[in-house]
Scaffold this motif. Structure first.
Motif, PDB file in Angstrom:
ATOM      1  N   ILE A 290       0.833  -1.204   0.000  1.00  0.00           N
ATOM      2  CA  ILE A 290       0.000   0.000   0.000  1.00  0.00           C
ATOM      3  C   ILE A 290       0.870   1.257   0.000  1.00  0.00           C
ATOM      4  CG2 ILE A 290      -1.694   1.320   1.306  1.00  0.00           C
ATOM      5  CD1 ILE A 290      -2.777  -1.152  -0.189  1.00  0.00           C
ATOM      6  N   SER A 291       1.977   1.224   0.715  1.00  0.00           N
ATOM      7  CA  SER A 291       2.883   2.369   0.725  1.00  0.00           C
ATOM      8  C   SER A 291       3.433   2.649  -0.669  1.00  0.00           C
ATOM      9  CB  SER A 291       4.041   2.127   1.693  1.00  0.00           C
ATOM     10  OG  SER A 291       5.011   3.148   1.588  1.00  0.00           O
ATOM     11  N   ALA A 292       3.792   1.598  -1.397  1.00  0.00           N
ATOM     12  CA  ALA A 292       4.309   1.779  -2.758  1.00  0.00           C
ATOM     13  C   ALA A 292       3.273   2.467  -3.637  1.00  0.00           C
ATOM     14  CB  ALA A 292       4.701   0.423  -3.343  1.00  0.00           C
ATOM     15  N   ALA A 293       2.011   2.053  -3.509  1.00  0.00           N
ATOM     16  CA  ALA A 293       0.944   2.671  -4.292  1.00  0.00           C
ATOM     17  C   ALA A 293       0.771   4.143  -3.913  1.00  0.00           C
ATOM     18  CB  ALA A 293      -0.369   1.911  -4.086  1.00  0.00           C
ATOM     19  N   CYS A 294       0.822   4.442  -2.617  1.00  0.00           N
ATOM     20  CA  CYS A 294       0.662   5.825  -2.153  1.00  0.00           C
ATOM     21  C   CYS A 294       1.824   6.707  -2.603  1.00  0.00           C
ATOM     22  CB  CYS A 294       0.540   5.861  -0.631  1.00  0.00           C
ATOM     23  SG  CYS A 294      -0.995   5.169   0.005  1.00  0.00           S
ATOM     24  N   ALA A 295       3.050   6.183  -2.522  1.00  0.00           N
ATOM     25  CA  ALA A 295       4.219   6.959  -2.939  1.00  0.00           C
ATOM     26  C   ALA A 295       4.156   7.266  -4.430  1.00  0.00           C
ATOM     27  CB  ALA A 295       5.502   6.199  -2.600  1.00  0.00           C
ATOM     28  N   LEU A 296       3.695   6.304  -5.235  1.00  0.00           N
ATOM     29  CA  LEU A 296       3.573   6.530  -6.671  1.00  0.00           C
ATOM     30  C   LEU A 296       2.532   7.607  -6.970  1.00  0.00           C
ATOM     31  CD1 LEU A 296       4.315   5.802  -9.558  1.00  0.00           C
ATOM     32  CD2 LEU A 296       2.620   3.950  -9.479  1.00  0.00           C
ATOM     33  N   GLU A 297       1.408   7.568  -6.273  1.00  0.00           N
ATOM     34  CA  GLU A 297       0.381   8.589  -6.483  1.00  0.00           C
ATOM     35  C   GLU A 297       0.880   9.969  -6.057  1.00  0.00           C
ATOM     36  OE1 GLU A 297      -2.330   8.098  -8.217  1.00  0.00           O
ATOM     37  OE2 GLU A 297      -1.626   6.026  -8.419  1.00  0.00           O
ATOM     38  N   THR A 298       1.661  10.023  -5.000  1.00  0.00           N
ATOM     39  CA  THR A 298       2.246  11.296  -4.562  1.00  0.00           C
ATOM     40  C   THR A 298       3.165  11.856  -5.638  1.00  0.00           C
ATOM     41  OG1 THR A 298       2.154  10.522  -2.261  1.00  0.00           O
ATOM     42  CG2 THR A 298       3.545  12.435  -2.726  1.00  0.00           C
ATOM     43  N   LEU A 299       3.971  10.983  -6.229  1.00  0.00           N
ATOM     44  CA  LEU A 299       4.869  11.403  -7.305  1.00  0.00           C
ATOM     45  C   LEU A 299       4.082  11.896  -8.512  1.00  0.00           C
ATOM     46  CD1 LEU A 299       7.785  11.574  -8.384  1.00  0.00           C
ATOM     47  CD2 LEU A 299       7.506   9.227  -9.225  1.00  0.00           C
ATOM     48  N   LYS A 300       2.990  11.211  -8.850  1.00  0.00           N
ATOM     49  CA  LYS A 300       2.152  11.631  -9.979  1.00  0.00           C
ATOM     50  C   LYS A 300       1.580  13.032  -9.752  1.00  0.00           C
ATOM     51  CE  LYS A 300       0.358   7.021 -11.214  1.00  0.00           C
ATOM     52  NZ  LYS A 300      -0.921   6.254 -11.267  1.00  0.00           N
ATOM     53  N   ILE A 301       1.050  13.275  -8.550  1.00  0.00           N
ATOM     54  CA  ILE A 301       0.450  14.578  -8.242  1.00  0.00           C
ATOM     55  C   ILE A 301       1.494  15.677  -8.316  1.00  0.00           C
ATOM     56  CG2 ILE A 301      -0.665  15.960  -6.449  1.00  0.00           C
ATOM     57  CD1 ILE A 301      -1.963  13.366  -5.427  1.00  0.00           C
ATOM     58  N   ALA A 302       2.665  15.408  -7.743  1.00  0.00           N
ATOM     59  CA  ALA A 302       3.711  16.440  -7.662  1.00  0.00           C
ATOM     60  C   ALA A 302       4.336  16.743  -9.016  1.00  0.00           C
ATOM     61  CB  ALA A 302       4.788  16.008  -6.675  1.00  0.00           C
TER      62      ALA A 302
END
Length: 446
Positions: A290-302
């Motif tokens: 789940i952390s990997a998915a969240c980190a990827l979404e954070t990178l996408k937004i930024a």
């Protein structure tokens, strides 16, 4: 093991940031400048430094983010060590946020992580406004609701009831329960906020009082007996604070006595915390996924390197592996991410009278309220020092305190709800003054 070179450490990241694609966002401009800007300008707040929070700090640091902060009020316990990989036996008793920040900075060069060892409610709203993205690694529904309300409180709407882009505070929320988990993207005003989909979380299990007192059958029954019945009997009306270690230790000790009396095994301090605070259990492998998915979404937004998740991903690893993305719909009149609750007031209404109205308002039922307008504290119910400093405002009119503006946005924080559903929350109010001629229909234009 020797440290990896700078080029090899960013090679995977470069595949996303240095080349164009068909799924990128409208503002995406590939290049090394984007990668450098992520490290220099993006400020990310991680809320929670437990099982999921440890993974998030590590993943975000390795994803090119250099300015991270983490907030957590807990200290490390022995039972944390089996899944919160940043902690060691010698760390037991130390603040999670401080140790987690230190360990990641030791392993990932160039990253700066500022820890905050305190309750999320202890921070001023301005603290949260400074971050580009807020990432949640929480195990509590109540804490999620609070951060969600804080982030949505920054949101402003234009005259067409469309969110003003620069006021949107993106959130990425992760959660795990055993071999199940979720990752979601919350863009206030566009996607559903946490409150819009509160029904996704099952209600907390309640037990009949007669069962707790006379015929407990499980460890949870014994804990709830100590929490709900015994506490009031012994402390005669004194409020129980689930964040006070002494209070929690007292409940645990009484639960052990009750369990021994009925021959019930399984009462532990960790379980006591889980039952009283409705904490959701987690295991290491699910946290990592789940952390990997969240980190990827954070990178996408930024960065805009790809379209973000739309908007709720579920993971189930109980039998085999199953993931699914569901697009939930925002509740247009949501009390939290919507334009706010409209209140039309007399210019003669004092701040104290306004606070009293909050207790009686059917959509609020808020007691012990603190009131803010913009960056100014009009009244703070706690701590005592701030209460004393702002007490003199209670006798002034709200109209005067808002600089005689015909309308404006007011943020109130306090305990809302009825009975056992009461919890700390933040609400946004759209206030207009009758004599000035502002109404609900033209409030947005004002």
């Amino acid at each position: 093991m020797a440290a990896a070179s700078s080029s090899s450490r960013t090679s995977d990241l470069d595949k996303l940031l240095l080349r164009p694609g068909h799924l990128v966002g409208p503002t995406f401009e590939p290049g090394t400048q984007l990668r450098d800007d992520l490290g220099e300008y993006a400020r990310i707040l991680v809320v929670g430094a437990g099982g999921l929070g440890c993974e998030l700090l590590k993943d975000l640091a390795l994803s090119g983010f250099r300015n991270l902060e983490v907030i957590d009020m807990d200290t490390i316990e022995l039972s944390n060590l089996n899944r919160q990989f940043l902690f060691r036996p010698e760390d037991v008793g130390q603040p999670k946020a401080q140790v987690a920040a230190k360990r990641v900075m030791e392993r990932v060069s160039g990253v700066n992580i500022a820890p905050h060892f305190c309750r999320i409610e202890d921070k001023e709203l301005d603290f949260y406004s400074d971050f580009s993205i807020i990432v949640l690694g929480l195990d509590s529904i109540e804490a999620r609701s609070y951060i969600n309300a804080v982030a949505c409180g920054f949101l402003e709407y234009d005259s067409n009831d469309e969110p003003v882009e620069e006021t949107v505070k993106p959130m990425v929320d992760g959660g795990t329960e055993g071999f199940k988990g979720h990752a979601r993207v919350i863009l206030p005003g566009t996607t559903p906020c946490f409150e819009c989909t509160i029904w996704l979380f099952p209600p907390q299990v309640k037990f009949p009082l007669c069962t707790l007192a006379e015929t407990p059958r499980t460890a949870a029954h014994c804990i709830e007996y100590a929490h709900i019945i015994k506490w009031d009997e012994v402390h005669s009306g004194k409020s129980f604070d689930p964040d006070n270690p002494e209070h929690m230790q007292w409940v645990y000790s009484e639960a052990v006595k009750k369990a021994e009396l009925f021959g019930i095994p399984g009462v532990t301090y960790s379980l006591t915390q889980g039952v009283v605070k409705n904490i959701i259990p987690a295991i290491a492998s699910t946290n990592a996924i789940i952390s990997a998915a969240c980190a990827l979404e954070t990178l996408k937004i930024a960065s805009g390197c790809s379209k973000t998740l739309s908007n709720y991903l579920t993971y189930n690893g109980v039998e085999g592996l199953h993931t699914k993305v569901t697009e939930f719909v925002r509740v247009k009149d949501c009390l939290v991410c919507g334009p706010g609750i409209f209140m039309e007031l007399d210019t003669s209404l004092t701040l104290k009278e306004f606070i009293n109205q909050l207790e009686e308002h059917p959509k609020l039922l808020m007691s012990g309220a603190s009131v803010r307008v913009g960056g100014k504290n009009l009244y703070m119910a706690a701590p005592p020092l701030l209460e004393e400093m702002t007490r003199s405002n209670l006798g002034l009119t709200l109209y005067e305190l808002m600089d005689k503006s015909p309308a404006g946005v007011v943020h109130v924080t306090g305990m809302a709800g009825k009975g056992d559903k009461r919890q700390s929350c933040l609400r946004k109010l759209r206030v207009a003054f009758k004599a000035v001629g502002i109404t609900d229909t033209n409030m947005a234009a004002a």
